[in-house]
Design a protein around this motif. Sequence first.
Motif, PDB file in Angstrom:
ATOM      1  N   SER A   1      48.722  23.638  -7.738  1.00 17.59           N
ATOM      2  CA  SER A   1      48.490  24.797  -8.584  1.00 17.59           C
ATOM      3  C   SER A   1      47.422  24.473  -9.621  1.00 17.59           C
ATOM      4  O   SER A   1      47.387  23.373 -10.161  1.00 17.59           O
TER       5      SER A   1
ATOM      6  N   ASP B   1      44.514  31.179  -8.535  1.00 17.30           N
ATOM      7  CA  ASP B   1      45.703  31.047  -7.714  1.00 17.30           C
ATOM      8  C   ASP B   1      45.361  30.255  -6.456  1.00 17.30           C
ATOM      9  O   ASP B   1      44.199  30.087  -6.107  1.00 17.30           O
ATOM     10  N   LEU B   2      46.403  29.782  -5.779  1.00 12.48           N
ATOM     11  CA  LEU B   2      46.202  29.091  -4.520  1.00 12.48           C
ATOM     12  C   LEU B   2      45.843  30.104  -3.437  1.00 12.48           C
ATOM     13  O   LEU B   2      46.285  31.252  -3.480  1.00 12.48           O
TER      14      LEU B   2
ATOM     15  N   GLY C   1      48.331  22.624  -1.469  1.00 12.86           N
ATOM     16  CA  GLY C   1      47.427  22.354  -2.577  1.00 12.86           C
ATOM     17  C   GLY C   1      48.187  22.220  -3.878  1.00 12.86           C
ATOM     18  O   GLY C   1      49.406  22.281  -3.916  1.00 12.86           O
TER      19      GLY C   1
ATOM     20  N   GLN D   1      52.530  27.087   0.907  1.00 17.68           N
ATOM     21  CA  GLN D   1      51.423  26.837  -0.007  1.00 17.68           C
ATOM     22  C   GLN D   1      50.985  25.402   0.152  1.00 17.68           C
ATOM     23  O   GLN D   1      51.812  24.497   0.180  1.00 17.68           O
TER      24      GLN D   1
ATOM     25  N   THR E   1      42.343  34.953  -1.790  1.00 13.05           N
ATOM     26  CA  THR E   1      42.206  33.931  -2.819  1.00 13.05           C
ATOM     27  C   THR E   1      41.561  34.537  -4.053  1.00 13.05           C
ATOM     28  O   THR E   1      40.864  35.554  -3.967  1.00 13.05           O
TER      29      THR E   1
ATOM     30  N   ARG F   1      46.101  32.195  -0.026  1.00 13.65           N
ATOM     31  CA  ARG F   1      47.258  32.658   0.738  1.00 13.65           C
ATOM     32  C   ARG F   1      46.746  33.138   2.094  1.00 13.65           C
ATOM     33  O   ARG F   1      45.777  33.882   2.179  1.00 13.65           O
TER      34      ARG F   1
END
Length: 112
Positions: A61, A32-33, A59, A57, A28, A35
């Motif tokens: 962005s 960014d989200l 959430g 993914q 993380t 991963r």
Amino acid sequence: MTFDGRTYRVVVDGQDVTERVAAIDVHTDAHDLPRVVLHLRPTGIWPAELDLLARVQVGVSPEPGPSAAAFLEALDPLEVERAALARVDLENVPGGGTAAVLRQLTEWARGA
């Protein structure tokens, strides 16, 4: 994924796959989200439902505003102007200079 302080459990689509997972990486950063990468244990026969690659993914962005502002603040205005005026697609029409600047900034933002 759940973790009680000693052991973890990984469930995918309602199926417990904990015994098939060798490691879990969580990546993380602020822009960014998160991963998550599951590293599967090597087996002679892969279960069909795990014999694929997937990207999931969860959430929303993050808003691009803060990242865009940081990018723009780091630019040298004279370099932006030089690059835009040197473009072969610069048009001598109303808005042509602004369009060239925007195309240049887009290319730089994409790393081109």
